[in-house]
Design a protein around this motif. Structure first.
Motif, PDB file in Angstrom:
ATOM      1  N   GLY A  70     -24.974  16.546  30.325  1.00 56.27           N
ATOM      2  CA  GLY A  70     -23.638  16.970  29.941  1.00 56.27           C
ATOM      3  C   GLY A  70     -23.243  16.610  28.521  1.00 56.27           C
ATOM      4  N   VAL A  71     -24.173  16.056  27.738  1.00 58.69           N
ATOM      5  CA  VAL A  71     -23.904  15.785  26.330  1.00 58.69           C
ATOM      6  C   VAL A  71     -24.026  17.101  25.549  1.00 58.69           C
ATOM      7  CG1 VAL A  71     -24.695  14.595  24.251  1.00 58.69           C
ATOM      8  CG2 VAL A  71     -24.681  13.396  26.451  1.00 58.69           C
ATOM      9  N   VAL A  72     -23.047  17.384  24.683  1.00 59.97           N
ATOM     10  CA  VAL A  72     -23.064  18.603  23.865  1.00 59.97           C
ATOM     11  C   VAL A  72     -23.037  18.200  22.396  1.00 59.97           C
ATOM     12  CG1 VAL A  72     -21.881  20.742  23.274  1.00 59.97           C
ATOM     13  CG2 VAL A  72     -21.884  19.941  25.647  1.00 59.97           C
ATOM     14  N   GLU A  73     -23.973  18.741  21.622  1.00 56.17           N
ATOM     15  CA  GLU A  73     -24.022  18.500  20.185  1.00 56.17           C
ATOM     16  C   GLU A  73     -23.644  19.773  19.439  1.00 56.17           C
ATOM     17  OE1 GLU A  73     -27.603  15.143  20.122  1.00 56.17           O
ATOM     18  OE2 GLU A  73     -28.008  17.208  19.492  1.00 56.17           O
ATOM     19  N   LEU A  74     -22.741  19.647  18.478  1.00 56.85           N
ATOM     20  CA  LEU A  74     -22.413  20.720  17.550  1.00 56.85           C
ATOM     21  C   LEU A  74     -23.197  20.441  16.270  1.00 56.85           C
ATOM     22  CD1 LEU A  74     -20.758  23.249  16.805  1.00 56.85           C
ATOM     23  CD2 LEU A  74     -18.932  21.707  16.047  1.00 56.85           C
ATOM     24  N   VAL A  75     -24.078  21.380  15.882  1.00 55.29           N
ATOM     25  CA  VAL A  75     -25.041  21.131  14.811  1.00 55.29           C
ATOM     26  C   VAL A  75     -24.889  22.205  13.734  1.00 55.29           C
ATOM     27  CG1 VAL A  75     -27.480  20.739  14.286  1.00 55.29           C
ATOM     28  CG2 VAL A  75     -26.607  20.239  16.583  1.00 55.29           C
TER      29      VAL A  75
ATOM     30  N   GLN B  23     -33.034  16.605  26.035  1.00 52.91           N
ATOM     31  CA  GLN B  23     -33.566  17.645  26.913  1.00 52.91           C
ATOM     32  C   GLN B  23     -32.559  18.795  26.969  1.00 52.91           C
ATOM     33  OE1 GLN B  23     -36.725  17.520  28.511  1.00 52.91           O
ATOM     34  NE2 GLN B  23     -36.901  15.897  26.980  1.00 52.91           N
ATOM     35  N   TYR B  24     -32.570  19.646  25.944  1.00 53.22           N
ATOM     36  CA  TYR B  24     -31.585  20.713  25.841  1.00 53.22           C
ATOM     37  C   TYR B  24     -31.865  21.807  26.874  1.00 53.22           C
ATOM     38  CZ  TYR B  24     -30.754  18.408  21.372  1.00 53.22           C
ATOM     39  OH  TYR B  24     -30.478  17.477  20.407  1.00 53.22           O
ATOM     40  N   ILE B  25     -30.799  22.264  27.533  1.00 56.87           N
ATOM     41  CA  ILE B  25     -30.950  23.295  28.560  1.00 56.87           C
ATOM     42  C   ILE B  25     -30.053  24.506  28.315  1.00 56.87           C
ATOM     43  CG2 ILE B  25     -31.638  21.652  30.352  1.00 56.87           C
ATOM     44  CD1 ILE B  25     -28.745  21.835  31.426  1.00 56.87           C
ATOM     45  N   LEU B  26     -29.088  24.390  27.397  1.00 49.94           N
ATOM     46  CA  LEU B  26     -28.142  25.485  27.175  1.00 49.94           C
ATOM     47  C   LEU B  26     -27.781  25.528  25.697  1.00 49.94           C
ATOM     48  CD1 LEU B  26     -26.685  27.614  28.938  1.00 49.94           C
ATOM     49  CD2 LEU B  26     -24.716  26.068  29.031  1.00 49.94           C
ATOM     50  N   SER B  27     -27.582  26.730  25.164  1.00 46.73           N
ATOM     51  CA  SER B  27     -27.313  26.859  23.738  1.00 46.73           C
ATOM     52  C   SER B  27     -26.302  27.960  23.468  1.00 46.73           C
ATOM     53  CB  SER B  27     -28.616  27.170  22.985  1.00 46.73           C
ATOM     54  OG  SER B  27     -29.140  28.415  23.409  1.00 46.73           O
ATOM     55  N   ALA B  28     -25.707  27.906  22.279  1.00 43.72           N
ATOM     56  CA  ALA B  28     -24.813  28.961  21.784  1.00 43.72           C
ATOM     57  C   ALA B  28     -24.887  28.936  20.267  1.00 43.72           C
ATOM     58  CB  ALA B  28     -23.373  28.736  22.259  1.00 43.72           C
ATOM     59  N   ILE B  29     -24.719  30.099  19.636  1.00 42.76           N
ATOM     60  CA  ILE B  29     -24.781  30.178  18.180  1.00 42.76           C
ATOM     61  C   ILE B  29     -23.475  30.751  17.658  1.00 42.76           C
ATOM     62  CG2 ILE B  29     -25.877  32.462  18.193  1.00 42.76           C
ATOM     63  CD1 ILE B  29     -27.507  31.533  15.730  1.00 42.76           C
ATOM     64  N   ARG B  30     -22.953  30.164  16.579  1.00 41.28           N
ATOM     65  CA  ARG B  30     -21.683  30.614  16.012  1.00 41.28           C
ATOM     66  C   ARG B  30     -21.853  32.031  15.454  1.00 41.28           C
ATOM     67  NH1 ARG B  30     -19.211  26.494  11.816  1.00 41.28           N
ATOM     68  NH2 ARG B  30     -20.173  27.891  10.265  1.00 41.28           N
ATOM     69  N   PRO B  31     -20.821  32.862  15.497  1.00 43.10           N
ATOM     70  CA  PRO B  31     -20.956  34.266  15.067  1.00 43.10           C
ATOM     71  C   PRO B  31     -21.530  34.450  13.671  1.00 43.10           C
ATOM     72  CG  PRO B  31     -18.887  33.980  16.230  1.00 43.10           C
ATOM     73  CD  PRO B  31     -19.491  32.620  16.090  1.00 43.10           C
ATOM     74  N   ASP B  32     -21.226  33.518  12.742  1.00 43.37           N
ATOM     75  CA  ASP B  32     -21.763  33.643  11.381  1.00 43.37           C
ATOM     76  C   ASP B  32     -23.118  32.978  11.218  1.00 43.37           C
ATOM     77  OD1 ASP B  32     -21.132  30.965  11.460  1.00 43.37           O
ATOM     78  OD2 ASP B  32     -19.744  31.009   9.760  1.00 43.37           O
ATOM     79  N   GLY B  33     -23.639  32.360  12.279  1.00 50.42           N
ATOM     80  CA  GLY B  33     -24.935  31.699  12.224  1.00 50.42           C
ATOM     81  C   GLY B  33     -24.942  30.381  11.486  1.00 50.42           C
ATOM     82  N   GLY B  34     -23.753  29.884  11.084  1.00 52.69           N
ATOM     83  CA  GLY B  34     -23.680  28.663  10.305  1.00 52.69           C
ATOM     84  C   GLY B  34     -23.713  27.390  11.108  1.00 52.69           C
ATOM     85  N   ALA B  35     -23.675  27.489  12.429  1.00 47.63           N
ATOM     86  CA  ALA B  35     -23.731  26.308  13.298  1.00 47.63           C
ATOM     87  C   ALA B  35     -24.148  26.760  14.689  1.00 47.63           C
ATOM     88  CB  ALA B  35     -22.386  25.591  13.342  1.00 47.63           C
ATOM     89  N   PHE B  36     -24.550  25.787  15.496  1.00 44.42           N
ATOM     90  CA  PHE B  36     -24.926  26.102  16.873  1.00 44.42           C
ATOM     91  C   PHE B  36     -24.603  24.909  17.755  1.00 44.42           C
ATOM     92  CE2 PHE B  36     -28.674  24.667  14.533  1.00 44.42           C
ATOM     93  CZ  PHE B  36     -29.204  23.668  15.334  1.00 44.42           C
ATOM     94  N   ALA B  37     -24.568  25.141  19.045  1.00 46.01           N
ATOM     95  CA  ALA B  37     -24.257  24.083  20.014  1.00 46.01           C
ATOM     96  C   ALA B  37     -25.390  23.963  21.011  1.00 46.01           C
ATOM     97  CB  ALA B  37     -22.954  24.393  20.737  1.00 46.01           C
ATOM     98  N   LEU B  38     -25.680  22.725  21.422  1.00 45.79           N
ATOM     99  CA  LEU B  38     -26.745  22.437  22.378  1.00 45.79           C
ATOM    100  C   LEU B  38     -26.220  21.490  23.442  1.00 45.79           C
ATOM    101  CD1 LEU B  38     -29.586  21.741  19.783  1.00 45.79           C
ATOM    102  CD2 LEU B  38     -29.332  23.820  21.156  1.00 45.79           C
TER     103      LEU B  38
END
Length: 552
Positions: free
Chosen positions: A155-160, A135-150
């Motif tokens: 409180g679990v965070v995945e780096l994808v 149940q993702y509620i917050l996100s961020a995208i790496r400046p080069d677009g090569g990865a993102f975080a959810l």
């Protein structure tokens, strides 16, 4: 003495602004509003804004390089709209867009939809990958677009990676879960996560902290902070942290102690670097700091600052917000050049000088423009104007005014007398300040120190049903504010008074009819407030309040 800068432009809006953005070159201002319109304003010309109707309300938008606009609707999908108002492409999403972020160059984007799926896609609408599982509620995208975080609601965070492969998973520090309050990437690709443990922690585990994760998923370090982070901005030197308690800190790479840039006293909504300085949005103010605790200038917006956007070079900034008051709402976007010539003002009240929307263009000992216009044009004066003028003029002066026999010299004399009367009233107020100070000293400040939060259940809405005869609606109380402490609990109730949710926002599927919901919030100081919202679902076979809670 405090300083201010002049606005480049103040843009009036027909209704409350829901989202806004500036083009990368600063030539275009785009916003959406409660009237379900998408508005374009060419800042290089003198013309008016052009508007296009939207399918429904939009809370997320980003201006693309070709001046098309990516919008995220509240219950449907994300789609791209051209400058002519044409829909160019769509991203398949369920239940609206909860989050929408993009790379700095606006080539890749990450959306979280209403069913909490994450979708990575490109500026031409090509979907790169779709990530589900939590149940993702917050996100961020790496400046080069090569990865993102959810981050999910535990409180679990995945780096994808951009291919959808999980690089690493960060677990909560507390057995009861963490609350992730903000996430961002530094320019070097390091992920920074701000979180608070839900349960009590031992002496070795910080209650509130920043965690840094490398590109390959290695945990670099944890830094304890004093208050929850409401906003993060990654820099080449470290991270800027805007906090819920109003402080702004800079944590530099390789340094153990933070730099305290500001103490605003109110939750920080935006923080960003500007050359060697920083710009902070908090409460009704936008401030620039030349160095830690050294303010260069401060400007005031008529609404609580919710959104700050800038062009690619940061030479133009747009601010918008809402004062949460239907009786005094001023719908406006203000544009500033942070490098404009600053000038001294006598006190903080002078921040509002020349703001026609607030005080008719006059504060202090001057007469407002409405009263001046009434004096100069008798036919424009209302009954209220006559009563106000009659309180200040003599009978002889009122007779001249009523019969419209005043010459220009007479009018000048009348205006001069009115200004003297206003100044005299201010002098009387100053004489009474000593008495007021004495009274304040007698009263126990503690008994009056707690201010209630401001509950905001959102605007009333009218929505058409979907093909299945129902409509999915987001009840959103995330605009609620608390200037004294923090909001500790949320409660949504239906028209029968039955509780249906305990989060700041939740989704409900509604059948045709009129539905009313009430949001109650409780602050950490024990103060509470409530606000209600009405949602009308248009369709056949309308019924009384009937709905299903879908997602908290």
């Amino acid at each position: 003495m405090p300083h201010r800068i002049e606005a480049l432009r103040r843009v009036p809006c027909e209704s409350r602004v829901r989202a806004c953005d500036l083009a990368r070159d600063g030539g275009l201002l785009i916003w959406t509003d409660d009237a379900c319109n998408l508005n374009y304003l060419n800042l290089d010309g003198d013309g008016n804004a052009k508007s296009f109707p939207l399918e429904e309300e939009v809370d997320h938008l980003l201006c693309l390089s070709n001046n098309s606009v990516l919008v995220g609707t509240i219950s449907r999908d994300a789609h791209c709209i051209s400058e002519k108002g044409e829909i160019l492409w769509r991203i398949n999403a369920a239940g609206g867009i909860e989050q929408l972020v993009g790379t700095i160059d606006r080539t890749r984007f990450l959306a979280i939809d209403g069913m909490r799926a994450a979708i990575l896609f490109e500026s031409d609408g090509n979907e790169i990958c779709r990530h589900t599982g939590r149940q993702y509620i917050l996100s961020a995208i790496r400046p080069d677009g090569g990865a993102f975080a959810l981050a999910d609601d535990t409180g679990v965070v995945e780096l994808v990676s951009s291919t959808g492969k999980i690089i690493t998973t960060k677990q909560p520090r507390s057995s009861e879960g963490d609350r992730i309050t903000a996430m961002t990437f530094r320019p070097d690709g390091v992920l920074v996560i701000a979180s608070e443990c839900n349960g009590l922690t031992d002496s070795e585990t910080p209650q509130i902290a920043l965690d840094c994760i490398s590109n390959n998923g290695e945990h670099l370090h944890t830094v304890e902070i004093d208050s929850n982070a409401s906003v993060l901005f990654g820099t080449t030197q470290g991270i800027l942290v805007g906090m819920e308690n109003g402080d702004v800190e800079e944590h530099k790479i390789g340094k153990t102690e933070p730099i305290i840039w500001a103490k605003t006293g109110y939750e920080v909504k935006d923080v960003r670097p500007h050359d060697d300085d920083i710009i902070v949005g908090s409460w009704f103010h936008l401030r620039r700091y030349l160095s830690p605790m050294e303010e260069a200038w401060s400007i005031e917006h008529p609404g609580l600052i919710d959104r700050v956007s800038s062009d690619s070079g940061g030479r133009m900034i747009a601010i918008s917000g809402d004062n949460r008051n239907d009786y005094t709402r001023i719908d406006r976007i203000d544009l500033y050049n942070p490098d404009s010539q600053r000038f001294e003002i006598e006190d903080d009240d002078a921040l509002l000088i020349d703001d026609q929307d607030l005080f008719g263009g006059a504060v202090g000992g001057n007469i407002g423009t409405d009263l001046t216009d009434a004096l100069e044009n008798t036919e424009n004066a209302t009954n209220e104007d006559f009563e106000e003028i009659e309180d200040l003029l003599t009978e002889e002066e009122m007779e001249i005014y009523r019969t419209n026999q005043a010459s220009e010299d007479d009018l000048d004399d009348l205006l001069s007398e009115l200004e003297k009367d206003v100044d005299s009233e201010h002098g009387n107020i100053s004489q009474n300040e000593g008495i007021e100070d004495l009274i304040e000293g007698i009263i126990d400040d503690d008994s009056f120190s707690s201010l209630p939060p401001i509950a905001d259940a959102g605007q009333d809405r009218v929505i058409d049903v979907d093909e299945d005869g129902t409509a999915m609606v987001t009840l959103d109380g995330r605009s609620s504010q608390c200037s004294d402490g923090e909001i500790e609990s949320w409660e949504w109730r239906d028209s029968a008074g039955l509780p249906i949710g305990d989060t700041s926002a939740l989704k409900v599927r509604l059948r045709p009819g009129t539905h009313q919901f009430t949001l109650s919030v409780l602050s950490s100081k024990g103060m509470a407030s409530s606000d209600s919202v009405t949602v009308q679902i248009k369709g056949e076979q309308e019924s009384d309040d009937s709905f299903d809670v879908l997602l908290k």
